[in-house]
Write an enzyme that holds these catalytic residues in place. Structure first.
Site, PDB file in Angstrom:
ATOM      1  N   THR A 194      -0.718  -8.394  -6.112  1.00 42.69           N
ATOM      2  CA  THR A 194       0.566  -8.747  -6.725  1.00 42.69           C
ATOM      3  C   THR A 194       1.293  -9.527  -5.890  1.00 42.69           C
ATOM      4  O   THR A 194       1.189  -9.392  -4.426  1.00 42.69           O
ATOM      5  CB  THR A 194       1.435  -7.546  -6.881  1.00 42.69           C
ATOM      6  N   ARG A 222      -2.201  -1.233 -20.461  1.00 40.91           N
ATOM      7  CA  ARG A 222      -1.846  -0.651 -19.425  1.00 40.91           C
ATOM      8  C   ARG A 222      -0.849  -1.509 -18.694  1.00 40.91           C
ATOM      9  O   ARG A 222      -0.878  -2.607 -18.488  1.00 40.91           O
ATOM     10  CB  ARG A 222      -3.043  -0.597 -18.206  1.00 40.91           C
ATOM     11  N   VAL A 223       0.248  -0.855 -18.188  1.00 41.99           N
ATOM     12  CA  VAL A 223       1.328  -1.693 -17.380  1.00 41.99           C
ATOM     13  C   VAL A 223       1.341  -0.917 -16.072  1.00 41.99           C
ATOM     14  O   VAL A 223       1.655   0.541 -15.839  1.00 41.99           O
ATOM     15  CB  VAL A 223       2.583  -1.432 -18.119  1.00 41.99           C
ATOM     16  N   GLY A 224       1.383  -1.463 -14.911  1.00 39.68           N
ATOM     17  CA  GLY A 224       1.711  -1.097 -13.676  1.00 39.68           C
ATOM     18  C   GLY A 224       3.096  -0.883 -13.198  1.00 39.68           C
ATOM     19  O   GLY A 224       3.947  -0.991 -14.106  1.00 39.68           O
ATOM     20  N   ASP A 225       3.292  -1.031 -11.918  1.00 39.15           N
ATOM     21  CA  ASP A 225       4.517  -0.926 -11.074  1.00 39.15           C
ATOM     22  C   ASP A 225       5.304  -2.183 -11.396  1.00 39.15           C
ATOM     23  O   ASP A 225       6.620  -2.216 -11.316  1.00 39.15           O
ATOM     24  CB  ASP A 225       4.447  -0.226  -9.909  1.00 39.15           C
ATOM     25  N   THR A 245       3.008  -3.663  -3.467  1.00 40.45           N
ATOM     26  CA  THR A 245       1.544  -4.240  -4.054  1.00 40.45           C
ATOM     27  C   THR A 245       0.638  -2.992  -3.978  1.00 40.45           C
ATOM     28  O   THR A 245       0.941  -2.256  -3.019  1.00 40.45           O
ATOM     29  CB  THR A 245       1.181  -5.364  -3.092  1.00 40.45           C
ATOM     30  N   GLY A 246      -0.289  -3.076  -4.610  1.00 44.35           N
ATOM     31  CA  GLY A 246      -1.319  -2.131  -4.690  1.00 44.35           C
ATOM     32  C   GLY A 246      -1.459  -1.330  -6.082  1.00 44.35           C
ATOM     33  O   GLY A 246      -1.055  -1.811  -7.005  1.00 44.35           O
ATOM     34  N   GLY A 248      -0.436   0.482  -8.898  1.00 44.60           N
ATOM     35  CA  GLY A 248       0.844   0.559  -9.387  1.00 44.60           C
ATOM     36  C   GLY A 248       1.170   2.047  -9.764  1.00 44.60           C
ATOM     37  O   GLY A 248       2.246   2.424  -9.532  1.00 44.60           O
TER      38      GLY A 248
HETATM   39  N1  GLY Z   1       1.007  -3.274  -8.531  1.00 40.28           N
HETATM   40  C1  GLY Z   1       0.469  -3.913  -9.393  1.00 40.28           C
HETATM   41  C2  GLY Z   1      -0.163  -3.293 -10.715  1.00 40.28           C
HETATM   42  O1  GLY Z   1      -0.627  -2.013 -10.264  1.00 40.28           O
HETATM   43  O2  GLY Z   1      -0.347  -3.728 -11.568  1.00 40.28           O
END
Ligand code: GLY
Length: 332
Positions: A194, A222-225, A245-246, A248
């Protein structure tokens, strides 16, 4: 970190131009550092912009164009992260990002300004610049977040054009993944980078932006952070800003970036606050060693710092003294 920056700047004196990612990056030495090589750099300067990973260097250049001309941090971070969003060689952001397991590129982004205004989009398809859609959610709606079809309809209404974001390279990688198509997406530092960007402008105001195509070959929906205010990005103009980053899910479970900013409020430096947030993840989430998480923070004084789980996370710093990549410290 400071001694490393010190060394890099000294080592690069006399070779002032370095080509990184197609950009000429000015790496001239900080004069006060040259006067006293054993002193740590205060990093108290404005304007300044920091962002995650190698692709942060060209992104910072675009942000710096805004900041160095007296522009606002919120405009700088939007312009900055648009660079990797448009770059097909960046496989984790925008155009060229790896698709989900259905072969669809779905994008998440958010942005936050100095007045606690924020905008966000998630599961957005066929729009190359989700960060600019997020900006318009912030500027033109009474809401914070739009997702999926609603986000796409809003983007089109605002004049964005739909386009295919799946490049041949990303499609080939997906088709290769399909041969085994393991149910769990493999998330690591190689496929999960990210861009999160934080800026402090000449007026002393902070803003941030975060944008990603998310985990490669993730489950559909799926939605991340990265589009979640507090998880992937947080800005408090009294204190500081943080991005992540990483993996989420780990940031979501700990509201990681809000945590970093609150740690800074309690008096921790940006690096100490990032470390404390990584340690919180390590304490609360037993399987943390399988994943990468990196936090990056910038405070109101222009001091910055970072920390991550696995070694290998780096970030770009740009200020009036030049641009450079720095390695984050890690707990493993
Ligand atoms: N950090 C981005 C995600 O997990 O989608």
């Amino acid at each position: 970190m400071n001694s490393k920056r010190n060394f890099l700047k000294m080592a690069l004196q006399g070779t002032s131009l370095l080509t990184i990612g197609g950009f000429l990056t000015n790496l001239r030495a900080h004069s006060s550092v040259m006067d006293n090589s054993s002193a740590s750099i205060t990093n108290r300067t404005k304007p300044i912009v920091v962002s995650t990973w190698n692709h942060g260097l060209p992104a910072n250049q675009a942000a710096w164009q805004v900041l160095s001309n007296g522009g606002k941090a919120i405009d700088a971070v939007e312009q900055g992260v648009r660079v990797p969003e448009a770059d097909p060689s960046v496989m984790t952001v925008g155009y060229g990002g790896y698709p989900d397991r259905e072969g669809k590129v779905t994008l998440d982004a958010c942005i936050m300004d100095e007045n606690q205004n924020c905008g966000s989009v998630a599961f957005l398809q066929n729009i190359k610049h989700p960060i600019s859609v997020a900006r318009l959610v912030m500027d033109k709606t009474p809401h914070v977040m739009l997702v999926g079809e609603g986000a796409l309809e809003f983007a089109k209404y605002q004049g964005f054009k739909e386009e295919n974001l799946l490049t041949d390279k990303a499609k080939a990688a997906w088709q290769d993944w399909l041969k085994e198509s393991k149910y769990q997406p493999v998330i690591n530092i190689e496929n999960h980078d990210t861009i999160g960007m934080l800026a402090l402008d000449n007026n002393g105001d902070l803003s941030g932006a975060c944008t990603t195509s998310g985990a490669a070959f993730k489950m559909s929906g799926r939605v991340g952070d990265s589009p979640l205010i507090g998880a992937g990005l947080y800005v408090d103009n009294e204190i500081g800003a943080a991005t992540a980053t990483g993996m989420g899910e780990l940031m979501i479970k700990t509201v990681g970036c809000h945590l970093v900013v609150e740690m800074m409020r309690q008096g921790l430096s940006p690096e100490q606050a990032c470390k404390a947030a990584v340690e919180r993840i390590a304490k609360k989430l037993g399987d943390y060693k399988q994943f990468q998480v990196g936090f990056l923070a910038l405070n109101k004084a222009g001091e910055y710092g970072s920390y991550c789980i696995q070694s290998g996370f780096n970030y770009a710093v740009t200020d009036k003294f030049g641009s450079e990549l720095q390695d984050a410290k890690s707990i493993l």
